[in-house]
Design a protein around this motif. Structure first.
Motif, short mmCIF file in Angstrom:
data_model
loop_
_atom_site.label_atom_id
_atom_site.label_comp_id
_atom_site.label_asym_id
_atom_site.label_seq_id
_atom_site.Cartn_x
_atom_site.Cartn_y
_atom_site.Cartn_z
N GLU A 1 0.83 -1.21 0.00
CA GLU A 1 0.00 0.00 0.00
C GLU A 1 0.86 1.26 0.00
OE1 GLU A 1 -3.66 -2.23 2.37
OE2 GLU A 1 -2.38 -0.79 3.44
N GLN A 2 2.03 1.17 0.63
CA GLN A 2 2.93 2.32 0.62
C GLN A 2 3.54 2.54 -0.77
OE1 GLN A 2 5.46 2.76 4.28
NE2 GLN A 2 4.43 0.88 4.91
N TYR A 3 3.85 1.45 -1.48
CA TYR A 3 4.29 1.60 -2.86
C TYR A 3 3.19 2.23 -3.71
CZ TYR A 3 8.69 -0.99 -2.39
OH TYR A 3 9.96 -1.37 -2.05
N THR A 4 1.95 1.82 -3.48
CA THR A 4 0.82 2.41 -4.19
C THR A 4 0.73 3.89 -3.89
OG1 THR A 4 -0.48 0.38 -4.37
CG2 THR A 4 -1.71 2.44 -4.29
N HIS A 5 0.88 4.25 -2.62
CA HIS A 5 0.79 5.64 -2.17
C HIS A 5 1.81 6.52 -2.90
CE1 HIS A 5 0.26 9.08 0.25
NE2 HIS A 5 0.78 8.69 1.39
N VAL A 6 3.07 6.14 -2.84
CA VAL A 6 4.12 6.96 -3.44
C VAL A 6 3.97 6.99 -4.97
CG1 VAL A 6 6.61 7.30 -3.69
CG2 VAL A 6 5.68 6.47 -1.51
N SER A 7 3.65 5.84 -5.56
CA SER A 7 3.51 5.77 -7.02
C SER A 7 2.38 6.67 -7.51
CB SER A 7 3.25 4.33 -7.46
OG SER A 7 4.32 3.48 -7.11
N ALA A 8 1.23 6.62 -6.83
CA ALA A 8 0.08 7.44 -7.24
C ALA A 8 0.38 8.91 -7.09
CB ALA A 8 -1.15 7.05 -6.44
N TRP A 9 0.99 9.30 -5.98
CA TRP A 9 1.31 10.72 -5.75
C TRP A 9 2.34 11.20 -6.78
CZ3 TRP A 9 -2.37 9.27 -2.91
CH2 TRP A 9 -2.94 10.04 -1.91
N ALA A 10 3.29 10.32 -7.15
CA ALA A 10 4.27 10.70 -8.18
C ALA A 10 3.58 10.87 -9.53
CB ALA A 10 5.36 9.64 -8.27
N LEU A 11 2.72 9.94 -9.91
CA LEU A 11 2.04 10.02 -11.20
C LEU A 11 1.14 11.24 -11.29
CD1 LEU A 11 1.13 6.27 -11.67
CD2 LEU A 11 2.43 7.63 -13.32
N MET A 12 0.48 11.58 -10.19
CA MET A 12 -0.49 12.66 -10.23
C MET A 12 0.15 14.05 -10.12
SD MET A 12 -3.87 11.19 -8.28
CE MET A 12 -3.08 10.88 -6.69
N SER A 13 1.48 14.10 -10.00
CA SER A 13 2.19 15.39 -9.90
C SER A 13 1.58 16.28 -8.82
CB SER A 13 2.17 16.12 -11.26
OG SER A 13 2.93 15.42 -12.20
N VAL A 14 1.48 15.73 -7.63
CA VAL A 14 0.92 16.48 -6.50
C VAL A 14 2.04 16.79 -5.51
CG1 VAL A 14 -1.31 15.37 -6.80
CG2 VAL A 14 0.33 14.37 -5.20
N PRO A 15 1.84 17.76 -4.61
CA PRO A 15 2.86 18.03 -3.59
C PRO A 15 3.20 16.76 -2.80
CG PRO A 15 1.24 19.78 -3.61
CD PRO A 15 0.71 18.71 -4.52
N LEU A 16 4.47 16.55 -2.58
CA LEU A 16 4.94 15.43 -1.77
C LEU A 16 5.36 15.99 -0.42
CD1 LEU A 16 7.10 13.44 -4.37
CD2 LEU A 16 4.67 13.19 -3.84
N LEU A 17 4.44 15.96 0.53
CA LEU A 17 4.71 16.49 1.86
C LEU A 17 4.61 15.36 2.87
CD1 LEU A 17 2.78 19.87 1.71
CD2 LEU A 17 5.24 19.49 1.50
N LEU A 18 5.73 14.99 3.43
CA LEU A 18 5.78 13.90 4.40
C LEU A 18 5.12 14.33 5.69
CD1 LEU A 18 9.49 12.91 3.74
CD2 LEU A 18 7.44 11.85 2.78
N GLY A 19 4.38 13.42 6.30
CA GLY A 19 3.71 13.73 7.56
C GLY A 19 4.22 12.88 8.70
N ASN A 20 5.45 12.41 8.61
CA ASN A 20 5.97 11.46 9.59
C ASN A 20 7.14 12.05 10.39
OD1 ASN A 20 7.36 11.29 7.01
ND2 ASN A 20 8.53 9.62 7.87
N ASP A 21 7.56 11.30 11.39
CA ASP A 21 8.69 11.67 12.22
C ASP A 21 9.97 11.28 11.49
OD1 ASP A 21 10.63 12.08 14.13
OD2 ASP A 21 9.52 11.11 15.76
N LEU A 22 10.68 12.26 10.96
CA LEU A 22 11.88 11.98 10.19
C LEU A 22 13.03 11.49 11.06
CD1 LEU A 22 11.91 15.00 7.69
CD2 LEU A 22 10.83 12.75 7.43
N THR A 23 12.92 11.68 12.37
CA THR A 23 13.98 11.19 13.26
C THR A 23 13.87 9.69 13.48
OG1 THR A 23 12.79 11.47 15.37
CG2 THR A 23 13.92 13.41 14.46
N LYS A 24 12.79 9.08 13.00
CA LYS A 24 12.58 7.63 13.16
C LYS A 24 12.49 6.93 11.81
CE LYS A 24 10.24 7.63 17.68
NZ LYS A 24 10.47 9.05 18.04
#
Length: 517
Positions: free
Chosen positions: A383-406
């Protein structure tokens, strides 16, 4: 890519424990087969967007990024007058007075190899010529964001290597606000959370990153902080009680008589912010145009992103005075929330173009929490591969919502595949649309600047199935070389169609380029 759901609950724990436990390290090694992205080569290679927009006389804030063994030195030829490139950091700075398109030849070199790339600076009224890539605080910290947390994530953006792949924005969401004051009678930060906003912005910029801020035209924001308007000319604010039902908050969740858009924009520009998330509902043109004009007059290029649930009936008009706009409500880390954004964005596609982007919301990868105890995303790796692939294809903002320290190695691999990111950052700025939909499978595709085609073969069903891309659906004929973008390797030459086995809730992301006849 068949992956047990238990994997996504364990990977971060394994990553954290491997430092202390050799057994955990061994367990992490067994998970490496799920990582598809090849490691970057040691030779210097330029990454990131190929075009950048800036307004005349406004400061250029851009860092040329590259992978490869450090140190890397940067150079450029054909730099316009007024622009400099830092050889050690890759930072472009300065300003350009005359409107026009300026093509620069960029170079990156280390002791192993070098690479070059043409890069275009377009000076005019359009900014955000490719979708913004970065981070936002809300999906991890909610209304508990702080300067310390933002700084920790900025350092992690750099230390993890994400910065080397074009990730740049560090955006502060709701709950940073204190009260009005200062030189502009603008919103000042809550000093208990952000004791030195100017210093924070300066530090983030020194790292080669950019930084964003949050506001609302309402009297009160969703996090019960001061908004951009008031019922009195001084702009003083008293929050209502949090436990009052929203339907009874007729005054706070409304736009006040007195508007402070110019006051706030001047302050954000003085601090050096590069991005604004403007959040309210319903989104309407008058207050949007008011803030757009205030940002335009601020003397700095500040990306203007509308949130949330932009009314489709108004998008033609709203898209002329904003750089991005939310196409729906808030996303959550569930398959139901993610899948609802697949094959449902086509009607928005005509309004996506360089400088103006549809936004189905932030990314739900890695550790998320919305201000509560952080936890790994509930999405399976497929599902995460689907998430990134769809967002890449749709040319939408890629804004991470996670804790980058982890960050763990799997999540890093999702975010550092330059061939996948290039689909999102393609200079044509086209949004992929659905070209085929059969039952629980579907295909999205779009043209790329280099003449190739990017396509995602998606399976939203609960069993592995074959998805076939047919040439007539793309209006093409003949022989095409199909490339697996996640694995970064050619799969062969195909005629008329390309079939692929796709896991449940998974995707096969490919490109097609014309083969020699």
């Amino acid at each position: 890519m068949k992956i047990d759901k238990l994997f996504n609950y364990t990977i971060v724990f394994v990553a954290l424990m491997s430092v202390f436990n050799p057994v955990a390290t061994k367990a992490q090694d067994t998970l490496s087969k799920y990582i598809l992205t090849p490691k970057p080569q040691p030779a210097a290679k330029i990454t990131g967007p190929k075009v950048f927009g800036v307004r005349p006389k406004h400061p250029i804030v851009f860092t040329v990024t590259a992978t490869g063994t450090r140190p890397i030195t940067f150079s450029a030829t054909n730099l316009p007058a007024g622009v400099t490139l830092d050889a050690l950091t890759g930072k472009l700075s300065g300003s350009i007075t005359k409107a026009g398109a300026y093509t620069i030849n960029l170079h990156a070199k280390n002791n192993i190899g070098s690479s070059s790339r043409q890069f275009k600076i377009v000076v005019g009224e359009k900014i955000a010529l490719t979708p913004p890539m970065g981070w936002n605080s809300w999906n991890i910290y909610g209304d508990r964001v702080s300067q310390e947390a933002v700084m920790a994530n900025a350092k992690a953006m750099v230390n993890s290597g994400l910065i080397n792949h074009g990730w740049s924005y560090m955006n502060i969401d709701d709950a940073w606000q204190g009260k009005r004051g200062g030189d502009f009678n603008a919103i000042l930060p809550d000093s208990s959370r952000f004791p030195d906003m100017s210093g924070l912005v300066h530090e983030v910029h020194n790292m080669g990153l950019k930084i964003g801020i949050y506001s609302s035209p309402w009297i009160e924001t969703y996090a019960h902080r001061i908004g951009g308007s008031a019922m009195n000319p001084a702009g003083t604010f008293e929050p209502v009680k949090v436990n009052v039902p929203r339907r009874e908050k007729k005054i706070p969740y409304a736009i006040g008589k007195y508007i402070f858009a110019e006051n706030d924009a001047k302050q954000w520009s003085k601090w050096g912010f590069d991005y604004l998330k403007y959040d309210w509902n319903p989104i309407e043109y008058p207050e949007t145009k008011l803030m757009y004009d205030a940002l335009r007059k601020s003397g700095r290029d500040i990306i203007f992103s509308l949130s949330n649930s932009t009314p489709y009936r108004s998008i033609k008009e709203l898209s002329t005075v904003s750089n991005a706009w939310r196409t729906g409500g808030d996303i959550r880390d569930t398959w139901e929330s993610l899948s609802a954004r697949l094959f449902t964005q086509d009607r928005w596609a005509p309004y996506a173009r360089p400088g103006h982007w549809n936004d189905p919301d932030m990314m739900i990868l890695g550790y998320v929490g919305w201000g509560k105890t952080p936890k790994p995303t509930r999405l399976t790796p497929d599902e995460q591969y689907t998430h990134v692939s769809a967002w890449a294809l749709m040319s939408v903002p890629l804004l991470l919502g996670n804790d980058l320290t982890k960050l763990d190695e799997f999540t890093i691999s999702l975010l550092t595949n330059d061939e996948v990111l290039d689909v999102n950052q393609d200079p044509l700025g086209l949004q992929a649309t659905t070209i085929s939909k059969r039952g629980e499978t579907g295909i999205m595709a779009k043209d790329l600047e280099n003449g190739s085609i990017a396509a995602g073969l998606f399976n939203t069903g609960d069993t592995t199935t074959t998805v076939t891309l047919r040439w007539p659906d793309l209006n093409i004929v003949g022989k095409y070389i199909v490339r697996d973008l996640w694995r970064q390797k050619d799969l062969g030459t195909f005629v008329n169609s390309f079939p692929a086995s796709v896991n449940k809730h998974g995707v096969v992301l490919i490109s097609l380029r014309k083969a020699d006849e």
